[in-house]
Enzyme design. Structure first.
Site, mmCIF file in Angstrom:
data_model
loop_
_atom_site.group_PDB
_atom_site.id
_atom_site.type_symbol
_atom_site.label_atom_id
_atom_site.label_comp_id
_atom_site.label_asym_id
_atom_site.label_seq_id
_atom_site.Cartn_x
_atom_site.Cartn_y
_atom_site.Cartn_z
ATOM 1 C CB SER A 2 -17.754 -20.760 58.203
ATOM 2 O OG SER A 2 -18.589 -21.534 57.394
ATOM 3 C CB VAL B 8 -16.217 -27.094 59.339
ATOM 4 C CG1 VAL B 8 -17.702 -27.023 59.483
ATOM 5 C CG2 VAL B 8 -15.758 -26.761 57.967
HETATM 6 N N1 LIG Z 1 -19.081 -24.095 58.268
HETATM 7 C C1 LIG Z 1 -18.034 -23.996 57.493
HETATM 8 O O1 LIG Z 1 -16.945 -23.687 57.936
HETATM 9 C C2 LIG Z 1 -18.296 -24.362 56.086
HETATM 10 C C3 LIG Z 1 -17.208 -23.982 55.121
HETATM 11 C C4 LIG Z 1 -16.960 -25.035 54.088
HETATM 12 N N2 LIG Z 1 -15.979 -24.564 53.162
HETATM 13 C C5 LIG Z 1 -18.255 -25.398 53.381
HETATM 14 O O2 LIG Z 1 -18.647 -24.728 52.494
HETATM 15 O O3 LIG Z 1 -18.900 -26.360 53.688
#
Ligand SMILES: NC(=O)CC[C@H](N)C(=O)O
Length: 305
Positions: free
Chosen positions: A61, A259
Site C-alpha cells: 500500500s 501489508v
Molecule cells: N494494505 C495493503 O498494503 C494492501 C495492498 C495489497 N496489494 C492489496 O491490494 O491488498
C-alpha cells in the site's frame, strides 16, 4: 541519533512475536516475522540504519502514494478528485461496504484499495509496461536505486488470489469510475504493489516528501510542492488505514504503511523514516514498527501537532 535508533529497534523487536505476517497474499506469508529494521534520512542526505534496514520487501500500500503522485502530475487535482475522494473511511483498507452505500459511488480516498485501483486506472501510458515504467522511473530517481523493480513472485501471488480487489475493480467499472480495461488496471495495480524496496530506501522516499518534493541532498525537484503537500496530508488522514487517528495522536507524523510490513514516514523539514517489520497488528500495520515510531517520535519530539 544512531545509538537511539539502534536502541529503539532493539526495544521494539520484543513485540514482533505479538503480530502476524500477512497471509492473504500467499507469497507474503513466507516473510520472517521476527525481522525489524529502521532507517532515517536527514535532509542533508545523511542516512542512518539499524537492524534489518537492508532486507528487501514489497511496497504494497505504500506504492499508493506514488501512483497518486503520478496521477496528479498527469491530470491535475480536478480530474483526480472527481473520481476519488479526500475523506478517511474508518473501514479496513480492502472494505467494499461504502462503495455502494455512498452516492456517487466514488471511493472515499486514494489510500484504500478501491481508491488506489481507481488511481491506477488514471496513469497515462499505452500499456501496463509503459505505466509501470513511468512509476519505476520516478521511484528510481527518488531512491537513487537504478535497479528498483517488481518482485515477480509476490506480483504473481497477488494476481492469482486477488478476488476481493477484482470485485472492487469490476464494481468501479460498472459505476463508471474506472474507464479502461479492468484486468489491465488490476495488473498494473498488483505490479506497483509488488515493487521491492528496503527500509533504507523508504527513509529516502520519506525524506523527499519531508523536503516538499525535492532530493533532500541535491535540491533537485522530483514532484511539484503542491503534489507533495497533498500526499503528506493523505498520509496523516488515511495513511495507517483505520488506525490513522490513533497513529496521529501516538506518533504524529505523516506516514503510510503496507501489508508487507513497511512504513514510510515524512517529518516535514526534518527527516524521512523507513521501517520494516512484517509482523502486523489487527489493522494491518507493522506492530513493532508502530511501537518503534512511537519511541523515536517521543525521544526526538517529532509530532507535527
Ligand atoms: N494494505 C495493503 O498494503 C494492501 C495492498 C495489497 N496489494 C492489496 O491490494 O491488498
Amino acid at each position: 541519533m544512531q545509538s537511539q535508533l539502534e536502541a529503539a529497534v532493539e526495544q521494539a523487536a520484543r513485540f514482533t512475536g505479538e503480530g502476524k505476517v500477512a497471509a492473504y497474499i500467499p507469497e507474503l506469508a513466507k516473510q520472517d516475522k521476527n525481522r525489524l529494521g529502521a532507517s532515517v534520512c536527514l535532509l542533508d542526505g545523511t542516512l542512518l540504519t539499524a537492524g534489518d534496514a537492508h532486507v528487501p520487501f514489497t511496497l504494497q500500500s505504500i506504492s499508493k502514494i506514488f501512483s497518486l503522485m503520478v496521477a496528479l502530475c498527469d491530470h491535475g487535482q480536478r480530474y483526480v478528485f472527481e473520481r476519488v475522494g479526500k475523506e478517511p473511511t474508518g473501514d479496513p483498507f480492502n472494505s467494499i461496504v461504502k462503495l455502494e452505500l455512498i452516492k456517487p459511488h466514488k471511493p472515499l480516498n486514494p489510500m484504500i484499495n478501491a481508491g488506489a485501483i481507481a488511481v491506477a486506472g488514471m496513469i497515462a501510458g499505452a500499456s501496463v509496461e509503459e505505466r509501470l515504467a513511468r512509476m519505476l522511473r520516478l521511484l528510481r530517481k527518488m531512491t537513487g536505486n537504478p535497479d528498483l523493480s517488481v518482485n515477480e513472485a509476490v506480483y504473481r501471488s497477488e494476481q492469482e488470489t486477488a478476488n476481493r480487489n477484482r470485485a472492487l475493480a469490476y464494481f468501479l467499472k460498472d459505476s463508471g469510475i474506472l474507464e479502461g480495461d479492468v484486468e489491465e488496471t488490476l495488473d498494473f495495480y498488483f505490479r506497483h504493489c509488488a515493487i521491492e524496496t528496503t527500509a533504507a530506501e523508504l527513509a529516502r522516499l520519506g525524506a523527499v516528501l519531508a523536503a516538499d518534493g525535492c532530493d533532500p541532498a541535491s535540491g533537485e525537484r522530483f514532484i511539484p510542492r503542491e503534489v507533495a503537500r497533498i500526499c503528506k496530508t493523505f498520509m496523516v488522514t488515511c495513511g495507517m488505514y483505520n488506525a490513522s487517528g490513533a497513529f496521529a495522536i501516538d506518533v504524529g507524523v505523516p506516514a503510510k504503511s503496507g501489508v508487507a510490513g513497511g512504513i514510510m514516514a515524512a517529518v516535514p523539514n526534518r527527516m524521512g523514516i523507513g521501517v520494516y517489520g512484517p509482523a502486523l497488528d489487527d489493522k494491518g500495520n507493522s506492530l513493532a514498527g508502530v511501537k518503534l515510531l512511537e519511541t523515536i517520535s517521543t525521544e526526538w519530539n517529532l509530532s507535527i501537532f
